[in-house]
Design a protein around this motif. Structure first.
Motif, PDB file in Angstrom:
ATOM      1  N   LEU A 180      31.306  21.672  -1.576  1.00 33.40           N
ATOM      2  CA  LEU A 180      32.526  22.471  -1.719  1.00 33.40           C
ATOM      3  C   LEU A 180      32.391  23.446  -2.885  1.00 33.40           C
ATOM      4  N   ILE A 181      33.006  24.617  -2.730  1.00 29.83           N
ATOM      5  CA  ILE A 181      33.161  25.579  -3.817  1.00 29.83           C
ATOM      6  C   ILE A 181      34.642  25.858  -3.958  1.00 29.83           C
ATOM      7  N   GLU A 182      35.180  25.530  -5.121  1.00 25.72           N
ATOM      8  CA  GLU A 182      36.621  25.694  -5.377  1.00 25.72           C
ATOM      9  C   GLU A 182      37.458  25.040  -4.278  1.00 25.72           C
ATOM     10  N   GLY A 183      36.978  23.892  -3.802  1.00 22.45           N
ATOM     11  CA  GLY A 183      37.712  23.140  -2.795  1.00 22.45           C
ATOM     12  C   GLY A 183      37.492  23.582  -1.364  1.00 22.45           C
ATOM     13  N   LYS A 184      36.689  24.625  -1.161  1.00 26.48           N
ATOM     14  CA  LYS A 184      36.434  25.128   0.193  1.00 26.48           C
ATOM     15  C   LYS A 184      34.996  24.830   0.605  1.00 26.48           C
ATOM     16  N   PRO A 185      34.757  24.652   1.919  1.00 27.55           N
ATOM     17  CA  PRO A 185      33.398  24.336   2.374  1.00 27.55           C
ATOM     18  C   PRO A 185      32.373  25.368   1.917  1.00 27.55           C
ATOM     19  N   ALA A 186      31.240  24.892   1.423  1.00 25.91           N
ATOM     20  CA  ALA A 186      30.147  25.766   0.999  1.00 25.91           C
ATOM     21  C   ALA A 186      29.083  25.756   2.094  1.00 25.91           C
ATOM     22  N   ALA A 187      29.118  26.738   2.958  1.00 30.59           N
ATOM     23  CA  ALA A 187      28.186  26.821   4.094  1.00 30.59           C
ATOM     24  C   ALA A 187      26.881  27.488   3.681  1.00 30.59           C
ATOM     25  N   GLY A 188      25.799  27.100   4.361  1.00 32.58           N
ATOM     26  CA  GLY A 188      24.511  27.748   4.146  1.00 32.58           C
ATOM     27  C   GLY A 188      23.837  27.439   2.825  1.00 32.58           C
ATOM     28  N   VAL A 189      24.204  26.340   2.186  1.00 30.96           N
ATOM     29  CA  VAL A 189      23.576  25.946   0.918  1.00 30.96           C
ATOM     30  C   VAL A 189      22.367  25.071   1.219  1.00 30.96           C
TER      31      VAL A 189
END
Length: 265
Positions: free
Chosen positions: A187-196
């Protein structure tokens, strides 16, 4: 001028550590009994769990099953690794975290010479030389994590806060078993972090011709799935960067490592 000098000293002293991977290694991941103690090793190394450079334990903390955060009761910084001890007085799941608040670095040029000060965009305005050009501010944060459970697992300490780069433990760390799928969500700032992209490694690399590292990439929901073949201790490494412009920075970089244990089926 003083901040410029401090930044230069920080750069020189940190280069060797930043080239290594930060990790924390608890003595146990699952415990039973009452009023038990945990010991934690902290180091930065190129090879998984082969201690190389001692890291300051000043930012090391433990979050109790009720969500309360405490510094470690005892700690020591060594040349190859640092160590800390703490008593676990309550049942439940604890989060061990080594990492401080975000750092801000402002890069600029003066007469073609590249310089840096440790300040965010607002603070840098009063510190920048009059003729500074090519000014860019970066926000950087890194942390090393591990999870320990005493008797009955719970989720208070490991629930994401919606701040910065985090891991959501879809599968509880107390339930990691060889040949069973493990799921996480980034997560980034509570949102899904796609493509990491994430790299997974297992202890004992020093004694294998093939390091057997595994690379994964988070899906559109920020999720990762890994099915370990072997029991043992593993390290997950993840990093994120984006040109996200805010009032304090022009871009951001974040990284985290997670040490975890996989049990025998």
């Amino acid at each position: 001028m003083k901040k410029l000098l401090l930044a230069a000293i920080f750069t020189l002293s940190s280069q060797s550590v930043l080239a290594h991977t930060l990790w924390v290694m608890p003595s146990h991941f699952v415990l039973s009994g009452e009023d038990t103690w945990i010991s934690v090793d902290v180091s930065a190394a190129n090879m998984t769990f082969v201690a190389d450079k001692g890291v300051s334990p000043d930012s090391l903390r433990i979050i109790f099953p009720d969500g309360q955060s405490q510094p470690f009761a005892q700690q020591y910084q060594g040349k190859r690794k640092s160590q800390a001890d703490h008593q676990l007085v309550a049942d439940g799941t604890y989060l061990i975290e080594n990492g401080g608040a975000p750092r801000y670095f402002t890069l600029f040029e003066v007469n073609g010479e590249r310089k840096r000060i440790m300040a965010d965009k607002k603070a840098a305005m009063s510190e920048l030389p009059k003729h500074a050009t090519k000014i860019t501010t970066s926000r950087s944060q890194s942390k090393a994590l591990a999870v320990v459970t005493v008797n009955a697992p719970n989720r208070k300490a490991i629930t994401p806060k919606g701040e910065g780069f985090e891991v959501n433990f879809v599968t509880h760390p107390a339930d990691y078993v060889a040949e069973d799928a493990i799921q996480w969500q980034l997560l980034i700032e509570g949102k899904p972090a796609a493509g990491v992209k994430v790299e997974l490694s297992r202890e004992g690399e020093l004694y294998r011709n093939n390091a057997a590292r595994v690379t994964l990439e988070s899906d559109t929901e920020g999720k990762l799935q890994f099915t370990p073949e072997h029991a043992g201790r593993y390290l997950l490494e993840a990093s994120y960067q984006a040109n996200t412009v805010t009032a304090l920075a022009d871009n951001e970089r974040a990284s985290l490592t997670l040490t975890f244990e996989v049990g025998v089926p």
